[in-house]
Design a protein around this motif. Structure first.
Motif, short mmCIF file in Angstrom:
data_model
loop_
_atom_site.label_atom_id
_atom_site.label_comp_id
_atom_site.label_asym_id
_atom_site.label_seq_id
_atom_site.Cartn_x
_atom_site.Cartn_y
_atom_site.Cartn_z
N ALA A 21 -1.53 -3.92 -2.63
CA ALA A 21 -1.58 -2.85 -1.62
C ALA A 21 -2.84 -2.97 -0.77
O ALA A 21 -2.79 -2.88 0.46
CB ALA A 21 -1.53 -1.50 -2.31
N ALA A 22 -3.97 -3.19 -1.43
CA ALA A 22 -5.23 -3.33 -0.70
C ALA A 22 -5.20 -4.56 0.20
O ALA A 22 -5.65 -4.53 1.35
CB ALA A 22 -6.39 -3.42 -1.68
N TYR B 110 7.75 10.87 0.32
CA TYR B 110 8.20 11.69 -0.80
C TYR B 110 7.48 11.32 -2.10
O TYR B 110 7.54 12.06 -3.08
CB TYR B 110 9.72 11.52 -0.99
CG TYR B 110 10.50 11.86 0.25
CD1 TYR B 110 10.62 13.18 0.68
CD2 TYR B 110 11.09 10.85 1.01
CE1 TYR B 110 11.33 13.50 1.84
CE2 TYR B 110 11.80 11.16 2.17
CZ TYR B 110 11.91 12.48 2.58
OH TYR B 110 12.60 12.79 3.74
N GLU B 111 6.80 10.18 -2.11
CA GLU B 111 6.07 9.74 -3.30
C GLU B 111 4.58 10.05 -3.21
O GLU B 111 3.82 9.68 -4.11
CB GLU B 111 6.23 8.22 -3.48
CG GLU B 111 7.66 7.77 -3.73
CD GLU B 111 7.79 6.26 -3.72
OE1 GLU B 111 8.54 5.73 -4.58
OE2 GLU B 111 7.16 5.59 -2.87
N ALA C 102 -12.11 8.10 4.20
CA ALA C 102 -11.47 6.98 3.50
C ALA C 102 -10.17 7.43 2.84
O ALA C 102 -9.17 6.70 2.86
CB ALA C 102 -12.43 6.40 2.47
N SER C 103 -10.16 8.62 2.27
CA SER C 103 -8.95 9.14 1.65
C SER C 103 -7.88 9.44 2.69
O SER C 103 -6.69 9.16 2.49
CB SER C 103 -9.26 10.41 0.85
OG SER C 103 -10.00 10.11 -0.32
N SER C 104 -8.30 10.00 3.82
CA SER C 104 -7.37 10.28 4.90
C SER C 104 -6.73 9.00 5.43
O SER C 104 -5.52 8.93 5.66
CB SER C 104 -8.10 11.02 6.03
OG SER C 104 -7.22 11.27 7.12
N ARG C 105 -7.55 7.97 5.60
CA ARG C 105 -7.03 6.67 6.04
C ARG C 105 -6.05 6.11 5.01
O ARG C 105 -5.01 5.56 5.37
CB ARG C 105 -8.18 5.67 6.23
CG ARG C 105 -9.07 5.92 7.43
CD ARG C 105 -10.25 4.96 7.40
NE ARG C 105 -11.23 5.26 8.43
CZ ARG C 105 -11.36 4.58 9.57
NH1 ARG C 105 -10.57 3.55 9.81
NH2 ARG C 105 -12.28 4.91 10.46
N ALA C 106 -6.41 6.23 3.74
CA ALA C 106 -5.57 5.69 2.67
C ALA C 106 -4.19 6.32 2.70
O ALA C 106 -3.16 5.62 2.62
CB ALA C 106 -6.24 5.93 1.32
N VAL D 193 1.64 5.07 3.83
CA VAL D 193 2.95 5.39 4.42
C VAL D 193 3.25 4.46 5.58
O VAL D 193 4.37 3.95 5.73
CB VAL D 193 2.98 6.86 4.87
CG1 VAL D 193 4.29 7.17 5.59
CG2 VAL D 193 2.80 7.79 3.68
N GLU D 194 2.25 4.22 6.41
CA GLU D 194 2.42 3.39 7.61
C GLU D 194 2.89 1.98 7.27
O GLU D 194 3.72 1.40 7.98
CB GLU D 194 1.09 3.33 8.37
CG GLU D 194 1.13 2.60 9.68
CD GLU D 194 -0.23 2.63 10.36
OE1 GLU D 194 -0.77 1.55 10.64
OE2 GLU D 194 -0.74 3.75 10.59
N HIS D 195 2.38 1.43 6.17
CA HIS D 195 2.74 0.07 5.78
C HIS D 195 3.88 0.01 4.77
O HIS D 195 4.19 -1.06 4.23
CB HIS D 195 1.52 -0.64 5.22
CG HIS D 195 0.44 -0.89 6.23
ND1 HIS D 195 0.64 -1.64 7.37
CD2 HIS D 195 -0.84 -0.46 6.30
CE1 HIS D 195 -0.48 -1.69 8.08
NE2 HIS D 195 -1.39 -0.96 7.46
#
Length: 226
Positions: free
Chosen positions: A45-46, A187-188, A170-174, A179-181
Motif C-alpha cells: 500500500a505504501a 465502506y471499509e 498525514a492522517s488526512s492524506r492517508a 480510497v483514491e488508489h
C-alpha cells in the motif's frame, strides 16, 4: 519532587486521563483493524502511494517492534514495523498510508513539516537539559536556573504544538489516498479511521501534558503557588 506536589498533579491530570483513553482506543482499534482484511499488505500500500506520487526513490524498510513505524526525512526512508510491513489488514494499510503521507509532505515542502524538522535540534537539546535546570532551580530556590529550564522546556512544547498539524495532515492524506488508489473502499474505512483518529489523540494528549507542565513551571517561577 513534582509528583508530590498536588498542584502539579492537578495541572496534568486531564492530560493523563486523555492519554489513558487514547492508549485504550488505539489498542482496541489496532486489534479490530487487524481482523479486517485488506487487498494489499502495508508495504504494498505504501509503495503504491509513493510510486503514484513519483517518489520511487523513497525506500521502505522493515524495523522491529510494535508501533515503531515512522518516516525518516534525513534518509528519505519509510520504516514499518513487521506487522504493518507484512500485514494484509486495514490497520496495516492505514498506518503505512499515514507514514507515506509524511513522505509526501516532505517531498512537496509542507510548511509545518519543514518547521517541525527545523525545531528538532532545539527540542532534543531542550528535553535533555530542561529537567536538570528546573529541578536544580526548584531545589536550590535559584530562580535563574528555573527560568533557563523553562526556556529550554518551551522548545519541547513548541515542537509538539507544531507537530500536531503535521500528524493530522498525514492522517488526512492517508484516508484520501487509500480510497483514491483503490486500496480501501469507502465502506471499509471505519477501522482505518478509528486507528488514525486514536493515534492522533495520543499526540493531542502528549501536547496537552507538555503545555500544562510548562504552565506549572511558570507558576512555580512566578511564586504564585505559595
Amino acid at each position: 519532587m513534582m509528583f508530590y506536589d498536588f498542584t502539579y498533579l492537578l495541572f496534568i491530570a486531564p492530560a493523563i486521563i486523555l492519554s489513558l483513553i487514547a492508549q485504550w482506543m488505539i489498542r482496541s482499534a489496532y486489534v479490530k483493524g487487524q481482523q479486517s482484511p485488506a487487498s494489499l499488505s502495508g508495504y504494498a500500500a505504501a509503495r503504491k502511494i509513493l510510486d503514484a506520487a513519483g517518489l520511487t526513490n523513497v525506500q521502505i524498510e522493515q524495523v522491529p517492534g510494535e508501533m515503531s513505524d515512522h518516516y525518516d526525512p534525513r534518509d528519505r526512508v519509510l520504516r514499518l514495523s513487521s506487522d504493518v510491513y507484512h500485514g494484509r489488514h486495514l490497520t496495516a494499510v492505514g498506518i503505512a498510508a499515514h507514514e507515506a503521507g509524511h513522505a509526501l509532505q516532505h517531498a512537496f515542502g509542507y510548511i509545518p513539516l519543514v518547521l517541525r524538522n527545523l525545531a528538532v535540534p532545539a527540542a532534543s537539546f531542550g528535553s535533555g537539559v530542561s529537567w536538570f535546570l528546573i529541578m536544580a532551580g526548584i531545589l536550590m530556590n535559584f530562580k535563574i536556573l528555573l527560568f533557563a529550564g523553562i526556556v529550554f522546556f518551551s522548545f519541547v512544547v513548541i515542537f509538539q504544538v507544531i507537530n500536531l498539524p503535521v500528524e493530522f495532515n498525514a492522517s488526512s492524506r492517508a484516508k484520501q489516498l487509500l480510497v483514491e488508489h483503490g486500496i480501501v473502499n469507502q465502506y471499509e474505512m471505519g477501522p482505518v479511521n478509528k486507528v488514525l483518529n486514536a493515534a492522533a489523540l495520543t499526540y493531542v494528549a502528549a501536547t496537552l501534558q507538555s503545555v500544562m507542565t510548562l504552565l506549572y513551571y511558570i507558576l512555580r517561577y512566578s511564586g504564585r503557588d505559595r
